[in-house]
Write a protein that holds these residues in place. Structure first.
Motif, short mmCIF file in Angstrom:
data_model
loop_
_atom_site.label_atom_id
_atom_site.label_comp_id
_atom_site.label_asym_id
_atom_site.label_seq_id
_atom_site.Cartn_x
_atom_site.Cartn_y
_atom_site.Cartn_z
N THR A 59 -4.87 -2.97 -6.00
CA THR A 59 -4.88 -2.08 -4.84
C THR A 59 -5.17 -0.66 -5.30
O THR A 59 -4.69 0.30 -4.73
N SER A 60 -5.96 -0.54 -6.35
CA SER A 60 -6.30 0.78 -6.85
C SER A 60 -7.53 1.30 -6.13
O SER A 60 -8.51 0.59 -5.97
N PRO A 61 -7.51 2.55 -5.68
CA PRO A 61 -8.68 3.11 -5.04
C PRO A 61 -9.79 3.35 -6.04
O PRO A 61 -9.56 3.32 -7.25
N PRO A 62 -11.01 3.59 -5.55
CA PRO A 62 -12.14 3.82 -6.45
C PRO A 62 -11.87 5.00 -7.37
O PRO A 62 -11.19 5.95 -7.01
N LEU A 127 18.36 -2.47 3.29
CA LEU A 127 17.86 -2.90 1.98
C LEU A 127 16.35 -2.74 1.99
O LEU A 127 15.68 -3.16 2.94
N GLY A 128 15.81 -2.10 0.96
CA GLY A 128 14.38 -1.88 0.89
C GLY A 128 13.68 -2.92 0.01
O GLY A 128 14.30 -3.54 -0.84
N LEU A 129 12.39 -3.08 0.25
CA LEU A 129 11.53 -3.94 -0.57
C LEU A 129 10.19 -3.25 -0.70
O LEU A 129 9.62 -2.80 0.30
N ASP A 130 9.69 -3.12 -1.92
CA ASP A 130 8.39 -2.46 -2.13
C ASP A 130 7.81 -2.93 -3.45
O ASP A 130 8.55 -3.18 -4.41
N ASN A 131 6.48 -3.05 -3.52
CA ASN A 131 5.85 -3.48 -4.77
C ASN A 131 5.31 -2.32 -5.60
O ASN A 131 4.79 -2.52 -6.70
N PHE A 132 5.43 -1.09 -5.10
CA PHE A 132 5.06 0.12 -5.83
C PHE A 132 3.64 0.02 -6.41
O PHE A 132 3.40 0.38 -7.56
N ASN A 133 2.70 -0.48 -5.60
CA ASN A 133 1.33 -0.58 -6.12
C ASN A 133 0.71 0.80 -6.28
O ASN A 133 1.27 1.82 -5.87
N ASN A 134 -0.45 0.85 -6.91
CA ASN A 134 -1.06 2.14 -7.23
C ASN A 134 -2.25 2.46 -6.34
O ASN A 134 -3.24 3.05 -6.80
N TYR A 135 -2.18 2.10 -5.07
CA TYR A 135 -3.22 2.53 -4.13
C TYR A 135 -3.28 4.05 -4.11
O TYR A 135 -4.35 4.64 -4.03
N TYR A 136 -2.12 4.70 -4.15
CA TYR A 136 -2.07 6.13 -4.43
C TYR A 136 -0.95 6.36 -5.44
O TYR A 136 -0.19 5.44 -5.78
#
Length: 439
Positions: A59-62, A127-136
């Motif tokens: 999920t990384s931007p260009p 309760l939170g859930l997140d995958n912390f992807n690097n889209y930004y």
């Protein structure tokens, strides 16, 4: 996983009728039993499904740094065990009378952070859930995580497509509600990485609903759709009754698909589902890929900023909605959500199904947005006027919010100038340190 159309075209639609005319091997094929054929094709499709779900797309931007390959797996490390379960229970513990127990997906995101904090402040279990992807920039998400942890909110690091993790969370906590905000956002990025939108916004939503429908009791679900579903609709202001079958971007199409999927799970399994169509949300702790955010960055750096205009120099306008007003709408939707009617994956009766616009009802030209930022930053912007590209962006958005007003008293109170003033104050405070100037 990306499947090319040419590859899929080579697979016969009806394997049992596959013929090889004039081939010396045709008689050998005829000797295969139907069971063998069924086993073969079942294996093929099972392999495709496994590859799709267990190879999360980047999920990384260009032009970004290469993604951390360890984040490509759906398997979440470091979850489970007595200590972990204790943290989960503590975070989700209800501390007010008649409070809710809410699982917030995408909790380290912009809206997710604000909604989680608001729920915790009023005594709900969160309760939170997140995958912390690097889209930004993931460091911004980590900073939001730290902010929430200081208020007692634990964010489990994991993917919404990880069914084992979600099932475990429901085993540990009998959530009354799910606030499903995790999604792949952004209209333009869909042209660069379409598979990430299918992975998060369609497959991810289905997985969340699958887990919720099997939970006992089933939770009520409020989830983030988008104003983008109105697509090429020209009737203004946009009403929930308007047609939404002409999406202008893949992002919009996945959100529209989500609304249809929600209808299906409501109809078959009795899940209580409320979709929220957000209109251009902005404010402190916002998303760096949003125009108001990177305009602020580039104006301060002396860089030119692209200001789009429609055909024949037409105005491009957005119904900018301040984050606090969006939070009020999210909490109002949660508070008025009726219980799901299913049990053990079986529907017991009709269940609530709703969709609401959450906007500000006051579209503002993007040129005015830039003028406000110039005054607040005390810097003249270097505007570069450009034609609105054919990348999925629409020329204007305008919300009709009468339905939300009627159902739970939704009433936005923050105008763009006031909201941007709060954003700029946060931005300068957050980024005015040597460690964060390279964002």
């Amino acid at each position: 996983m990306k499947l090319s159309s040419s590859h899929m075209d080579n697979i016969p639609s009806t394997p049992g009728k596959f013929k090889m005319e004039k081939s010396p091997y045709v008689h050998r094929f005829r000797h295969y039993s139907s069971l063998a054929k069924l086993t073969f094709w079942s294996s093929v499709f099972l392999a495709l499904i496994i590859l799709f779900f267990f190879k999360s797309p980047s999920t990384s931007p260009p032009n970004s740094t290469p993604p951390d390959l360890s984040r490509r797996s759906l398997k979440t490390t470091f979850w489970g065990g007595p200590a972990w379960e204790k943290r989960v229970r503590s975070s989700a513990r209800i501390r007010s009378q008649n409070g809710l127990s809410v699982l917030v997906t995408g909790a380290a995101g912009f809206v997710g952070t604000h909604v989680s904090a608001a729920l915790k402040r009023r005594g709900d279990g969160v309760l939170g859930l997140d995958n912390f992807n690097n889209y930004y920039d993931p460091s911004l998400k980590r900073a939001r995580q730290a902010l929430l942890e200081r208020s007692g909110i634990y964010i489990v690091e994991g993917d919404i497509n990880d069914a084992a993790l979600l099932n475990k969370l429901f085993e540990v906590v009998p959530f009354t509600h799910v606030m499903h905000l995790a999604a792949q956002a952004g209209v333009r990025y869909a042209m660069e990485n379409p598979s990430s939108y299918v992975h998060s916004n369609i497959a991810g939503l289905v997985n969340v609903l699958e887990v919720c429908k099997n939970a006992n009791p089933q939770p009520a679900i409020v989830w983030a759709s988008s104003s983008s579903v109105y697509g090429l609709n020209t009737k203004v202001p946009f009403s929930e009754k308007d047609r939404t079958d002409q999406p202008a971007s893949l992002y919009a199409a996945t959100k529209k698909a989500g609304e249809e999927i929600a209808h299906t799970y409501n109809h078959i399994y009795g899940l209580s589902l409320t979709g929220l169509r957000f209109f251009t949300v902005y404010g402190p702790w916002g998303r760096p890929d949003m125009a108001y955010f990177f305009f602020t960055r580039d104006i301060l750096k002396g860089k030119s900023i692209p200001v789009f205009e429609g055909s024949n120099h037409g105005t491009v306008a957005r119904d900018f909605t301040y984050i606090d007003d969006i939070v009020k709408g999210c909490l109002g939707a949660l508070d008025t959500a009726e219980k799901s009617t299913g049990s053990g994956g079986k529907k017991k009766g009709p269940a609530q199904l709703r969709v609401f616009n959450l906007g500000n009802t006051s579209p503002v030209p993007v040129t005015d947005l830039v003028s406000i930022l110039e005054k607040l930053l005390k810097v003249k912007a270097k505007r570069k006027m450009m034609k609105l590209p054919r990348n999925g962006d629409v020329q204007f958005t305008h919300a009709n919010i009468s339905f939300a007003q009627r159902e739970f008293g939704y009433k936005p109170t923050t105008d763009l100038q006031s909201g941007l003033k709060k954003f700029v104050r946060w931005y300068v405070s957050y980024y005015d340190s040597g460690k964060k100037n390279s964002h």
